[in-house]
Scaffold this active site. Structure first.
Site, short mmCIF file in Angstrom:
data_model
loop_
_atom_site.label_atom_id
_atom_site.label_comp_id
_atom_site.label_asym_id
_atom_site.label_seq_id
_atom_site.Cartn_x
_atom_site.Cartn_y
_atom_site.Cartn_z
N THR A 106 0.86 -1.18 0.00
CA THR A 106 0.00 0.00 0.00
C THR A 106 0.89 1.23 0.00
O THR A 106 1.76 1.37 0.85
CB THR A 106 -0.90 0.00 1.25
N LYS A 182 -6.73 1.28 -3.69
CA LYS A 182 -6.44 0.69 -2.38
C LYS A 182 -6.56 1.74 -1.28
O LYS A 182 -7.04 1.45 -0.18
CB LYS A 182 -5.04 0.07 -2.38
N LYS A 250 -0.05 4.25 9.28
CA LYS A 250 0.59 4.46 7.97
C LYS A 250 -0.45 4.81 6.90
O LYS A 250 -0.32 5.83 6.20
CB LYS A 250 1.35 3.20 7.56
#
Length: 314
Positions: A106, A182, A250
């Site tokens: 990602t 995503k 994150k």
């Protein structure tokens, strides 16, 4: 046409870089489908586990990739992906011309586009292919893959994609689109987990039977996939990491950066990010993301179940 399509009888070699809970399942799925799979992980024990299944192991990413038609990178973020590609033992220098690099991390779409440009300049293909579904679906070869890249990248990657995924969404002919899809998923996932933890701990504060709350909500309009999936961890007091708090520190951080660059407001994602940051600061960063419920409990004095309770079966 890809080299594999031109030579359908040739052996397909796949390298998997990163044999954690996701990567190991992906490697096993490709091996089960008949590919010759070589695995590498920074932890030697992970390589040993794959070799015990009959797979091949390598001591470096470069060694794993040297004969591969398909290289699958299953690491955490863009920085780690860059290291896999271009670090001292990176795969970019040993991949053979026409091979494809499948990036499953990602990351910011801009980072994916930059990596693709550098990889394609070397005569290789790059498939921007983030994954969703968790370790269980990785083990079954039933992941959802959100992919973008050239037609040649898709053609060369197809045997690996078919083995690893239940659904492959082809989202465009250039890297970056897969990463952007995503991030939309991660925005929703992070907010939904935070909402589920807020709700179940609020129920505890009200003195409600939490098993009954779970039963009622999962049959009602307020349910979400994340409520249904994460709240059972809270009900038994088991915060063993299946997806950690730090993952959403994150990912929601990336969402914030993307939104700021577009001058786009994401207040719900911002609020959720603050809760993940608080949980990480309280020492829960490596625990399961359902630990947000524990943070709410600490803040409110609510009592949640402790470890050892038998899981509810509906």
């Amino acid at each position: 046409m890809s080299p594999l399509a031109e030579n359908p009888g040739s052996a397909i070699v796949a390298a998997v870089i990163g044999l954690g809970s996701m990567g190991l399942g992906m490697a096993r799925s490709m091996k089960r489908a008949g590919l010759d799979v070589v695995g590498y992980d920074i932890t030697p024990a992970a390589v040993d586990r794959f070799m015990a299944d009959g797979g091949r192991g390598a001591a470096t990413p470069a060694g794993a990739a040297k004969d591969a038609n398909i290289v699958v990178s299953v690491v955490v973020n863009g920085a780690q992906t860059e290291a896999v590609l271009f670090g001292p033992e990176g795969v970019a220098n040993t991949m053979k011309p026409g091979a494809v690099f499948i990036s499953s991390a990602t990351m910011d779409p801009a980072v994916a586009r930059d990596l693709a440009r550098r990889v394609e300049a070397l005569g290789l293909h790059y498939l921007d292919a983030p994954i969703s579904g968790g370790a269980a679906k990785a083990a079954l070869g039933q992941l959802t893959i959100m992919a973008s890249g050239s037609g040649q990248a898709f053609d060369t990657a197809r045997p690996g994609l078919d083995a690893m995924a239940g659904k492959v969404y082809e989202l465009g002919d250039a890297a970056g689109a897969g990463a952007a899809f995503k991030m939309i998923n991660q925005l929703l996932a992070g907010v939904h987990i935070a909402a589920a933890c807020e709700a179940i701990t609020f129920a505890a504060k009200q003195g409600l039977d939490l098993d009954k709350v779970y039963e009622v909500i999962t049959a009602s309009a307020g349910n979400s996939w994340m409520f249904e999936n994460r709240v059972p961890h809270v009900l038994v007091g088991d915060y063993t990491p299946l997806s950690s708090i730090e993952i959403f520190v994150k990912d929601l951080g990336i969402v914030q950066d993307m939104a700021r660059s577009e001058r786009y407001p994401v207040p719900l994602a911002a609020a959720a990010l603050q809760m993940y940051l608080a949980a990480a600061g309280a020492g829960m960063g490596r625990d399961d993301d359902s630990s947000l419920a524990r943070l709410y409990a600490k803040l409110s004095g609510a009592e949640l179940p402790g470890p050892g309770k038998e899981p509810q079966t509906l």
